[in-house]
Design an enzyme around this catalytic site. Structure first.
Site, PDB file in Angstrom:
ATOM      1  N   ARG A  11      59.774 135.889  89.811  1.00 11.61           N
ATOM      2  CA  ARG A  11      60.670 134.868  90.435  1.00 11.61           C
ATOM      3  C   ARG A  11      61.663 135.718  91.153  1.00 11.61           C
ATOM      4  NH1 ARG A  11      64.175 130.193  87.357  1.00 11.61           N
ATOM      5  NH2 ARG A  11      65.669 129.551  89.165  1.00 11.61           N
TER       6      ARG A  11
ATOM      7  N   SER B  85      65.592 140.816  94.449  1.00 10.88           N
ATOM      8  CA  SER B  85      65.034 142.161  94.160  1.00 10.88           C
ATOM      9  C   SER B  85      65.692 142.561  92.695  1.00 10.88           C
ATOM     10  CB  SER B  85      65.615 143.184  95.248  1.00 10.88           C
ATOM     11  OG  SER B  85      64.725 142.408  96.549  1.00 10.88           O
ATOM     12  N   ARG B  86      65.822 141.864  92.027  1.00 10.05           N
ATOM     13  CA  ARG B  86      66.496 142.085  90.794  1.00 10.05           C
ATOM     14  C   ARG B  86      67.895 142.774  90.792  1.00 10.05           C
ATOM     15  NH1 ARG B  86      63.180 138.805  89.863  1.00 10.05           N
ATOM     16  NH2 ARG B  86      61.497 138.817  88.204  1.00 10.05           N
ATOM     17  N   LEU B  87      68.662 142.648  91.722  1.00 13.35           N
ATOM     18  CA  LEU B  87      69.725 143.411  91.898  1.00 13.35           C
ATOM     19  C   LEU B  87      70.833 142.236  91.537  1.00 13.35           C
ATOM     20  CD1 LEU B  87      69.333 145.365  95.178  1.00 13.35           C
ATOM     21  CD2 LEU B  87      69.203 146.123  92.868  1.00 13.35           C
TER      22      LEU B  87
END
Length: 215
Positions: free
Chosen positions: A10, A193-195
């Site tokens: 996700r 982007s998991r940032l």
């Protein structure tokens, strides 16, 4: 087709969290996020559901889902049986952590600190507004103890119903509230982007230090 864990990806794109959006102390931001969750999250998600973590005498951690029942400038309040497993763990090690996750908002809040019992008057006030079945259940259930079967629990409930058939049940002496007094509160906002955005509050004296953590 069976879904693998690798397929369960996700990307979080709903919102962000900047220092400009965050007050100097964590309670105001928690209140805002909690209000957003109440308005946004849909059943079966309960906005006040949290994971509470405690540690036993052997340093084994334990987690379970509870419901937050109050928050004020002192801390975060929940209720349980003082003689339950969690109650015994908190008696031996009065520290805990709680985590809230609101998936629709892509937000998480982690809270860590010391735990103390709320006043008897505060526990009495909350007990009185619980549904009758829940009040009787607090008397009937020997929480965390081994039962021989469902029938044993139902028999205990029947005994309590008969005992209080003609009067309002008072709060059991073994049941009441705890308040987690936070020393750390971290706000996590999912980002692409998991940032992710992570703003971490640490108590310093009478105030708070706020800092950004890497995702």
């Amino acid at each position: 087709m069976t879904q693998t864990l690798a397929d369960m990806r996700r990307d979080y794109t709903r919102d962000g969290l900047t220092e400009a959006q965050a007050p100097a102390e964590p309670f105001a931001l928690f209140g805002q996020w909690f209000e957003d969750a109440v308005k946004t999250e849909q059943p079966p998600v309960e906005a006040n559901a949290m994971v509470l973590a405690t540690v036993d005498a052997e340093q084994q951690p334990h987690c379970r889902v509870l419901l937050l029942k109050g928050v004020d400038a002192k801390g975060f309040v929940f209720y349980t049986n003082y003689e339950s497993a969690k109650g015994q763990q908190l008696a031996g090690q009065p520290r805990a952590a709680m985590t809230f996750f609101w998936p629709t908002l892509e937000r998480q809040v982690r809270i860590e600190g010391v735990v103390e019992r709320v006043s008897p008057e505060e526990s009495d006030a909350y007990y009185r507004v619980r549904p009758l079945g829940s009040r009787l259940g607090a008397w009937a259930s020997p929480q965390s103890q081994v039962l021989g079967g469902r029938e044993e629990l139902e028999a205990k409930v029947a005994e309590v119903q008969a005992r209080f058939a003609h009067e309002e049940p008072p709060r059991p002496p073994h049941w009441g509230g705890y308040r987690l007094i936070p020393e750390r509160v971290e706000f996590w906002q999912g980002r692409s982007s998991r940032l992710h955005d992570r703003l971490d509050y640490r108590r310093e004296g009478e105030g708070w230090k706020r800092q950004r953590l890497a995702p």
